[in-house]
Structures are given as C-alpha cells and as structure tokens.
Design an enzyme around this catalytic site. Sequence first.
Site, PDB file in Angstrom:
ATOM      1  N   ASP A 166      -1.664 -13.357   0.938  1.00 22.85           N
ATOM      2  CA  ASP A 166      -2.149 -12.245   1.767  1.00 22.85           C
ATOM      3  C   ASP A 166      -2.506 -12.809   3.133  1.00 22.85           C
ATOM      4  O   ASP A 166      -3.675 -12.997   3.464  1.00 22.85           O
ATOM      5  CB  ASP A 166      -3.350 -11.570   1.115  1.00 22.85           C
ATOM      6  CG  ASP A 166      -3.705 -10.289   1.847  1.00 22.85           C
ATOM      7  OD1 ASP A 166      -2.913  -9.870   2.701  1.00 22.85           O
ATOM      8  OD2 ASP A 166      -4.772  -9.711   1.575  1.00 22.85           O
ATOM      9  N   GLU A 177     -11.007  -6.352  -5.114  1.00 18.27           N
ATOM     10  CA  GLU A 177     -10.975  -7.436  -4.127  1.00 18.27           C
ATOM     11  C   GLU A 177     -12.180  -7.370  -3.200  1.00 18.27           C
ATOM     12  O   GLU A 177     -12.301  -6.461  -2.385  1.00 18.27           O
ATOM     13  CB  GLU A 177      -9.690  -7.340  -3.295  1.00 18.27           C
ATOM     14  CG  GLU A 177      -9.607  -8.418  -2.223  1.00 18.27           C
ATOM     15  CD  GLU A 177      -8.318  -8.364  -1.421  1.00 18.27           C
ATOM     16  OE1 GLU A 177      -7.354  -7.710  -1.871  1.00 18.27           O
ATOM     17  OE2 GLU A 177      -8.282  -8.977  -0.345  1.00 18.27           O
ATOM     18  N   ASP A 180     -11.505 -12.331  10.471  1.00 20.57           N
ATOM     19  CA  ASP A 180     -10.599 -12.353   9.314  1.00 20.57           C
ATOM     20  C   ASP A 180      -9.243 -12.881   9.775  1.00 20.57           C
ATOM     21  O   ASP A 180      -8.415 -12.141  10.288  1.00 20.57           O
ATOM     22  CB  ASP A 180     -10.490 -10.911   8.798  1.00 20.57           C
ATOM     23  CG  ASP A 180      -9.546 -10.780   7.631  1.00 20.57           C
ATOM     24  OD1 ASP A 180      -9.290 -11.775   6.942  1.00 20.57           O
ATOM     25  OD2 ASP A 180      -9.072  -9.653   7.414  1.00 20.57           O
ATOM     26  N   GLU A 209      -9.761 -13.274  -2.699  1.00 21.06           N
ATOM     27  CA  GLU A 209      -8.987 -13.775  -1.557  1.00 21.06           C
ATOM     28  C   GLU A 209      -9.696 -14.989  -0.980  1.00 21.06           C
ATOM     29  O   GLU A 209     -10.881 -14.943  -0.655  1.00 21.06           O
ATOM     30  CB  GLU A 209      -8.828 -12.689  -0.482  1.00 21.06           C
ATOM     31  CG  GLU A 209      -8.142 -13.260   0.761  1.00 21.06           C
ATOM     32  CD  GLU A 209      -7.711 -12.227   1.782  1.00 21.06           C
ATOM     33  OE1 GLU A 209      -7.168 -11.179   1.364  1.00 21.06           O
ATOM     34  OE2 GLU A 209      -7.925 -12.474   2.980  1.00 21.06           O
ATOM     35  N   ASP A 237      -5.280 -13.664  -3.976  1.00 19.48           N
ATOM     36  CA  ASP A 237      -4.775 -13.606  -2.598  1.00 19.48           C
ATOM     37  C   ASP A 237      -5.001 -14.963  -1.948  1.00 19.48           C
ATOM     38  O   ASP A 237      -6.144 -15.360  -1.679  1.00 19.48           O
ATOM     39  CB  ASP A 237      -5.518 -12.522  -1.795  1.00 19.48           C
ATOM     40  CG  ASP A 237      -4.932 -11.134  -2.027  1.00 19.48           C
ATOM     41  OD1 ASP A 237      -3.996 -11.005  -2.834  1.00 19.48           O
ATOM     42  OD2 ASP A 237      -5.419 -10.176  -1.390  1.00 19.48           O
ATOM     43  N   ASP A 277      -6.671 -14.617   8.104  1.00 21.27           N
ATOM     44  CA  ASP A 277      -5.470 -14.465   7.265  1.00 21.27           C
ATOM     45  C   ASP A 277      -4.373 -15.477   7.637  1.00 21.27           C
ATOM     46  O   ASP A 277      -3.198 -15.130   7.788  1.00 21.27           O
ATOM     47  CB  ASP A 277      -4.904 -13.039   7.365  1.00 21.27           C
ATOM     48  CG  ASP A 277      -5.770 -12.021   6.635  1.00 21.27           C
ATOM     49  OD1 ASP A 277      -6.463 -12.408   5.669  1.00 21.27           O
ATOM     50  OD2 ASP A 277      -5.750 -10.849   7.023  1.00 21.27           O
ATOM     51  N   MET A 294       2.498  -5.725  -7.985  1.00 21.83           N
ATOM     52  CA  MET A 294       1.185  -5.164  -7.628  1.00 21.83           C
ATOM     53  C   MET A 294       1.354  -4.090  -6.559  1.00 21.83           C
ATOM     54  O   MET A 294       2.241  -4.180  -5.718  1.00 21.83           O
ATOM     55  CB  MET A 294       0.287  -6.297  -7.108  1.00 21.83           C
ATOM     56  CG  MET A 294      -1.066  -5.888  -6.603  1.00 21.83           C
ATOM     57  SD  MET A 294      -1.122  -5.422  -4.842  1.00 21.83           S
ATOM     58  CE  MET A 294      -1.789  -6.893  -4.091  1.00 21.83           C
ATOM     59  N   HIS A 348       0.878  -1.176   0.000  1.00 21.73           N
ATOM     60  CA  HIS A 348       0.000   0.000   0.000  1.00 21.73           C
ATOM     61  C   HIS A 348       0.909   1.216   0.000  1.00 21.73           C
ATOM     62  O   HIS A 348       2.002   1.172   0.581  1.00 21.73           O
ATOM     63  CB  HIS A 348      -0.841   0.083   1.278  1.00 21.73           C
ATOM     64  CG  HIS A 348      -1.752  -1.076   1.499  1.00 21.73           C
ATOM     65  ND1 HIS A 348      -1.365  -2.208   2.166  1.00 21.73           N
ATOM     66  CD2 HIS A 348      -3.043  -1.269   1.162  1.00 21.73           C
ATOM     67  CE1 HIS A 348      -2.372  -3.043   2.229  1.00 21.73           C
ATOM     68  NE2 HIS A 348      -3.404  -2.510   1.620  1.00 21.73           N
ATOM     69  N   HIS A 386     -11.683 -14.589   2.218  1.00 18.92           N
ATOM     70  CA  HIS A 386     -12.856 -13.714   2.142  1.00 18.92           C
ATOM     71  C   HIS A 386     -14.079 -14.470   1.642  1.00 18.92           C
ATOM     72  O   HIS A 386     -15.195 -14.267   2.142  1.00 18.92           O
ATOM     73  CB  HIS A 386     -12.570 -12.503   1.256  1.00 18.92           C
ATOM     74  CG  HIS A 386     -11.524 -11.594   1.823  1.00 18.92           C
ATOM     75  ND1 HIS A 386     -11.067 -10.476   1.178  1.00 18.92           N
ATOM     76  CD2 HIS A 386     -10.850 -11.649   2.996  1.00 18.92           C
ATOM     77  CE1 HIS A 386     -10.146  -9.873   1.921  1.00 18.92           C
ATOM     78  NE2 HIS A 386      -9.993 -10.587   3.035  1.00 18.92           N
ATOM     79  N   ASP A 442       2.386   1.753   3.341  1.00 15.60           N
ATOM     80  CA  ASP A 442       3.312   0.740   3.871  1.00 15.60           C
ATOM     81  C   ASP A 442       4.734   1.196   3.570  1.00 15.60           C
ATOM     82  O   ASP A 442       5.674   0.895   4.313  1.00 15.60           O
ATOM     83  CB  ASP A 442       3.149  -0.618   3.174  1.00 15.60           C
ATOM     84  CG  ASP A 442       1.782  -1.246   3.377  1.00 15.60           C
ATOM     85  OD1 ASP A 442       1.086  -0.853   4.319  1.00 15.60           O
ATOM     86  OD2 ASP A 442       1.430  -2.139   2.566  1.00 15.60           O
ATOM     87  N   LYS A 478     -14.788  -8.515  -0.101  1.00 14.54           N
ATOM     88  CA  LYS A 478     -14.755  -9.082   1.254  1.00 14.54           C
ATOM     89  C   LYS A 478     -16.132  -8.835   1.865  1.00 14.54           C
ATOM     90  O   LYS A 478     -16.675  -7.748   1.687  1.00 14.54           O
ATOM     91  CB  LYS A 478     -13.657  -8.393   2.077  1.00 14.54           C
ATOM     92  CG  LYS A 478     -13.443  -8.996   3.446  1.00 14.54           C
ATOM     93  CD  LYS A 478     -12.274  -8.338   4.166  1.00 14.54           C
ATOM     94  CE  LYS A 478     -12.028  -8.984   5.510  1.00 14.54           C
ATOM     95  NZ  LYS A 478     -10.946  -8.320   6.263  1.00 14.54           N
TER      96      LYS A 478
HETATM   97  C1  GLT Z   1      -5.781  -5.847   4.127  1.00 18.63           C
HETATM   98  C2  GLT Z   1      -6.856  -6.770   3.662  1.00 18.63           C
HETATM   99  C3  GLT Z   1      -6.469  -7.541   2.473  1.00 18.63           C
HETATM  100  C4  GLT Z   1      -6.212  -6.693   1.261  1.00 18.63           C
HETATM  101  C5  GLT Z   1      -5.075  -5.797   1.405  1.00 18.63           C
HETATM  102  C6  GLT Z   1      -5.004  -4.879   0.216  1.00 18.63           C
HETATM  103  S1  GLT Z   1      -4.959  -4.992   2.903  1.00 18.63           S
HETATM  104  O1  GLT Z   1      -4.825  -6.574   4.825  1.00 18.63           O
HETATM  105  O2  GLT Z   1      -7.249  -7.644   4.720  1.00 18.63           O
HETATM  106  O3  GLT Z   1      -7.348  -8.555   2.172  1.00 18.63           O
HETATM  107  O4  GLT Z   1      -5.874  -7.564   0.204  1.00 18.63           O
HETATM  108  O5  GLT Z   1      -5.542  -3.635   0.473  1.00 18.63           O
HETATM  109 MN    MN Z   2      -6.449  -9.631   0.451  1.00 13.52          MN
HETATM  110 MN    MN Z   3      -8.074 -11.153   4.612  1.00 19.36          MN
END
Ligand code: GLT
Ligand code: MN
Ligand code: MN
Length: 390
Positions: A289, A183, A257, A219, A247, A259, A90, A56, A222, A59, A185
């Site tokens: 991700d 993306e 979430d 993702e 992702d 991750d 990206m 980002h 998500h 970042d 979510k």
């Molecule tokens: C954030 C989010 C991700 C996105 C990122 C891109 S940032 O961590 O949870 O799923 O892909 O903005």
């Molecule tokens: Mn993501």
């Molecule tokens: Mn996520």
Amino acid sequence: MSNQYIPRAEDKFTFGLWTVGNIGRDPFGDPVRGVVTPVEIVHMLAEVGAWGVNFHDNDLVPIDATAAERDRIVRDFRKAMDDTGIVVPMATTNLFTHPVFRDGAFTSSDPEVRAYALQKTMAAIDLGVELGAETYVFWGGREGTETDVGKCAVDSGRHFRYAINYLCDYVIDQGYNLRFALEPKPNEPRGDIYLPTVGSMLGFIATLDHPEMVGVNPEMAHEQMAGLNFMHAIAQAWEADKLFHIDLNDQNMDRYDQDFRFGSHSIKQAFNVVHFLESVGYDNPRHFDAHAYRSSDLDDVKEFARGCMRTYLILKDKSRQFAADSEIQALIAECTADDGSMSMWLEGGYDPGRNNELRRHLFDRDALGARGKPYERLDQLLIDLLLGVR
Ligand code: GLT
Ligand code: MN
Ligand code: MN
C-alpha cells in the site's frame, strides 16, 4: 543470481488500483501523472510480476456510474483479469473522498450519512465478492475528529461497532465467503482517527458479535506514524489469529503519511517484518500500500512496484541467511538458553504446592543482574548481513 528475486504467484504480492494508479496529487500540487485505467493497471501489474490487485469500489466504478456502466466496467475488468491471470484477493470501500463523509462514515454525527455508509459498503462488498475478493478491508480514514467538542467518543465507538456487526450479518445473510480486516491509522486525513493502532483494533474486535469474522490489516507506515514498532504489532495480531492481511510500505517516523516504497527507508524494520512473516508462515496476501514518488513518471512507477517486491524477496533471502548463520544462531541460543530448572514454575500455571516453593526459593538477584546479553554483537552481525558483507 538475481533470478531468485523474481516474484512468483505464491508470494501473493498485490497492489491497490490506488497505489500504482496514484496520479501524484498532494495538498500543495496538482496531479503529475495521467489517469491509468483499471484495465491498464491490471496489465501493468502483470507486466511487473504481481499476483493480485485490490480496489475501492470507486477506483473501479465511478460513484455516479449507472447500473449499465457498472456492468460494462466489471466485464472489461474481468476480461483483463482473465487475460493476465491477475486475481482480486481484497476489496474495500471509499468512505472518505466524497464530501458526504466530511465528518466520517460509520461514525458520522449525521444518522443519514451513517445509513448511507452502510448502503454504499454493501454495494461495494457485492462488487468485491463478484470479482473474487475473500478479504474485505475497512480503513476508517474519516472516522475521527479535529475537535472533540462536537461528538462523544463513546458514541462513535458504538456507531462503529454497530456498522461492523451489521455488515457481518449482511455477509452471513448473503452466504459470502468473506472476512473483514480492520486497518488502523493514528491520523490523516482526520486530526485524530478512532481506534488508531493495531492494539486498539484488536481490543475492539473482541467486542463484536462475530469476532471470528474480523481481523486486522496492519499498515507498516501507520504504526510508524504513531511511533510504534510494526513488527511487535503484527506479532500480537498473528498470535491472536487476526493477521488477515497486511499493508507493506515505508515511512520516515513522525512525518506525514508518506506511503513510500517498501524497504526504502527503514531497512532493519523491514527485515524484522519479513523475517517475522516468513518465520511464522504467514500465507495471506502481501499488499504493497504505497505509491511512487511524485517526481516519478509512469516508467518509474513500474520501477517502484518492482522495487517493493524485489526488496521483499531480497529480505526473504536475508531471513534465510540469518536462520542458517551458525554464529548468529549460536548467539540467539545463548540469549534464550533454558536449562529447565525453572519450568516447574514457568510451565503448567499456578499450583498451590509449587507456588509455596516459589515463594520460598532463594534467587541470587545480584548474580542474575550480572548476566549480560550480547545484543550489540548480534545486532552488528545483522547489520553486516543486511549490508552484504557477511
Ligand atoms: C488509503 C489509505 C490506505 C488504505 C486504503 C484502503 S486507502 O490510501 O492511506 O492506508 O489502506 O482504504
Ligand atoms: Mn493501507
Ligand atoms: Mn498509508
């Protein structure tokens, strides 16, 4: 033997600065790991064998940096890229951390915030392109609501479309070689996020001024948070020629979430995803991700990153085994057998004459209904294969 699981450039494995750089802050606890600088992260990614790094805007360049600071940071970062061979495929914009985005960015109810979000994104696009990005991700984490009494969801959809159209025109105007990947979510950090799934994003993209410039960045976690089948989502995106980026991570369904490290939870789903990507010849970046458990120290963060890539490569190997397994393939062939007797109706579309024959044809419904499918046997063979006893 284990050499075959060493990542190579052609695997296009990437991590975001925010993934391996995650300091382990959560809503209940302070950071557990120290800040690792972007330059250090590039070196760490090279050490573990990744191909690329994503970021980002903030970042890399703090939101309040001066122009001179920005240029120095970019210079140092580029040097780290040159020293290590790590590339930037990206980039994206942080449209969620600063309080200005408390009610969204492109869909904020405040027009001044919407205009600021456009300005911030254009600067971030410039930064990404300067460092080599060819894909630009839009994750609308704050583009949603907790209550729907205050703004109209139709207006929000129009605002979001306006922003993406505007930014496509900016990219064209600048002559950048850049595609957008949206993306979805379903929730978090907002109670509900607009365009919550891959399917809704694909529907939205068709309404844009330049749909050819815009695809999706699905993702795994998500879609799982929404209780959906991720492989089905990416298959739909692929078939629509919209799988611009992906992702990869993992998630226990119906939780926050998480991750998690790719393949750490839903092994069979992870296999299906890898098998799909490898079978169709997906060749865009494979971005992890995800972030390490909050209990990890920096050494364990490296194990997390290695683990994402290693599991992908193990599953890629399993995918090859699956494709070469004669018993499995014979069962699949049996399940999908086609003697061609129906092709006059199932190929070539509607034709009045052929259709009359279809309307008159006698189907033996009971005999058809009596045909079983050996999916239990087939699925157990997959389980045997994944558990390493095949
Ligand atoms: C954030 C989010 C991700 C996105 C990122 C891109 S940032 O961590 O949870 O799923 O892909 O903005
Ligand atoms: Mn993501
Ligand atoms: Mn996520």
